[in-house]
Design a protein around this motif. Structure first.
Motif, mmCIF file in Angstrom:
data_model
loop_
_atom_site.group_PDB
_atom_site.id
_atom_site.type_symbol
_atom_site.label_atom_id
_atom_site.label_comp_id
_atom_site.label_asym_id
_atom_site.label_seq_id
_atom_site.Cartn_x
_atom_site.Cartn_y
_atom_site.Cartn_z
ATOM 1 N N MET A 1 44.309 86.331 17.014
ATOM 2 C CA MET A 1 43.021 86.965 17.294
ATOM 3 C C MET A 1 43.069 88.478 17.144
ATOM 4 N N ASP A 2 44.234 89.064 17.371
ATOM 5 C CA ASP A 2 44.368 90.523 17.264
ATOM 6 C C ASP A 2 44.365 90.998 15.815
ATOM 7 N N HIS A 3 44.487 90.069 14.879
ATOM 8 C CA HIS A 3 44.594 90.446 13.461
ATOM 9 C C HIS A 3 43.372 90.046 12.646
ATOM 10 N N ILE A 4 42.388 89.439 13.284
ATOM 11 C CA ILE A 4 41.183 88.991 12.569
ATOM 12 C C ILE A 4 40.209 90.157 12.422
ATOM 13 N N THR A 5 39.689 90.325 11.201
ATOM 14 C CA THR A 5 38.739 91.408 10.915
ATOM 15 C C THR A 5 37.424 90.821 10.408
ATOM 16 N N ALA A 6 36.452 91.686 10.184
ATOM 17 C CA ALA A 6 35.140 91.257 9.692
ATOM 18 C C ALA A 6 35.230 90.687 8.281
ATOM 19 N N GLU A 7 36.311 90.970 7.576
ATOM 20 C CA GLU A 7 36.471 90.477 6.207
ATOM 21 C C GLU A 7 37.044 89.062 6.165
ATOM 22 N N ASP A 8 37.347 88.508 7.324
ATOM 23 C CA ASP A 8 37.988 87.194 7.381
ATOM 24 C C ASP A 8 36.975 86.077 7.654
ATOM 25 N N LEU A 9 37.456 84.853 7.522
ATOM 26 C CA LEU A 9 36.651 83.661 7.819
ATOM 27 C C LEU A 9 37.427 82.803 8.813
ATOM 28 N N ILE A 10 36.770 82.408 9.898
ATOM 29 C CA ILE A 10 37.383 81.519 10.883
ATOM 30 C C ILE A 10 36.845 80.107 10.677
ATOM 31 N N LEU A 11 37.746 79.158 10.520
ATOM 32 C CA LEU A 11 37.377 77.747 10.412
ATOM 33 C C LEU A 11 37.898 77.009 11.635
ATOM 34 N N ILE A 12 37.004 76.366 12.366
ATOM 35 C CA ILE A 12 37.385 75.585 13.542
ATOM 36 C C ILE A 12 37.083 74.109 13.273
ATOM 37 N N ILE A 13 38.095 73.272 13.441
ATOM 38 C CA ILE A 13 37.925 71.823 13.268
ATOM 39 C C ILE A 13 38.096 71.168 14.633
ATOM 40 N N ASP A 14 37.010 70.675 15.177
ATOM 41 C CA ASP A 14 37.052 70.026 16.488
ATOM 42 C C ASP A 14 35.932 68.998 16.553
#
Length: 275
Positions: free
Chosen positions: A183-196
């Motif tokens: 979480m400390d390395h995620i920026t606005a240029e990234d994409l988060i994918l959550i599979i649940d």
């Protein structure tokens, strides 16, 4: 000829599945109609006990608009629409009880049909404009961060390998400690994918809320969950819901198929390559 004309249309479709009826009409839906469809899918049981006026008020549309929507997706009227919803949820509940009682004592050909139907229904509800929105983000994404727990981690590993082979930088922290560190390395240029599939995993709900603390400078949150209304679905920027049969082993371990999550991410990648 005359006898057939006297048979109410509902008798001809009452034993059919809701998704089988609407599948051929989904591509023609407008954005507002798609929102109505999404609401119906996520609240199938609640809608069954509502009048057309109640559903229309809940969706902030007129009864005439909702009736046009019902007819557009393949039903002669609201009564037929509600009846098919009831048959669909009843059949799904019956199948779930059979699986709970019999575990794996299930007719093989029947399960194959249900397995393929889940994939087909998942693909049918994917909106082309949403896929384009995701592929546009992928074209400007620095890193894809994938978060998954339990059996979903198996699907996440495959998706990680697939997207890495396509040239993407993908991070899949498998343990909770590493997910916190990521979480400390995620920026606005990234994409988060959550599979649940449950859409209620507390760790991921907290993760999204943490991301949203900086609304003007944050990554896009994409989630894959079950079709039922759930917390992660409602918090995500984009939610792609999937259909699956809940299956448990004789020991009570949840072993439902994650193939639909893989199918969704494969289709997104192939569309990105095509574009």
């Amino acid at each position: 000829m005359f006898i057939r004309a006297l048979i109410p249309p509902i008798l001809e479709v009452s034993n059919m599945n809701f998704f089988e009826i609407v599948s051929t009409h989904l591509q023609s839906l407008t954005d507002n109609e798609r929102k109505l469809f999404d609401y119906i899918v996520k609240n199938m049981i609640d809608v069954q006990g509502m009048s057309i006026r109640e559903v229309s008020a809940t969706c902030f549309v007129s009864t005439a608009t909702f009736l046009r929507f019902v007819r557009k997706i393949g039903f002669s009227g609201y009564s037929e629409f509600i009846t098919v919803l009831k048959f669909t949820t009843r059949d799904n509940a019956s199948e779930a009880r059979d699986q709970a009682n019999n575990q794996f004592v299930v007719n093989q050909s029947s399960y194959r049909e249900d397995y393929l139907k889940n994939i087909e229904e998942t693909v049918h509800v994917l909106r082309p404009e949403v896929l384009h929105q995701i592929t546009a983000k992928l074209s400007h994404t620095r890193t894809i961060f994938i978060f998954a727990r339990g059996l979903s981690k198996s699907a996440a590993r495959y998706i990680t390998n697939l997207y890495q082979l396509a040239g993407f930088n993908v991070s899949f922290p498998e343990d909770q400690l590493y997910r916190r560190a990521a979480m400390d390395h995620i920026t606005a240029e990234d994409l988060i994918l959550i599979i649940d599939y449950t859409g209620e995993e507390v760790e991921f709900v907290n993760l999204i809320q943490q991301v949203f603390k900086e609304p003007l400078n944050r990554p896009m949150v994409l989630s894959i969950t079950g079709a039922d209304n759930n917390t992660i679905q409602n918090l995500s920027d984009i939610n792609l819901y999937t259909f699956f049969d809940q299956i448990r082993s004789k020991e009570g371990v949840e072993i439902s198929s994650r193939v639909t999550a893989i199918v969704i991410m494969e289709l997104i990648l192939y569309q990105w390559l095509d574009e």
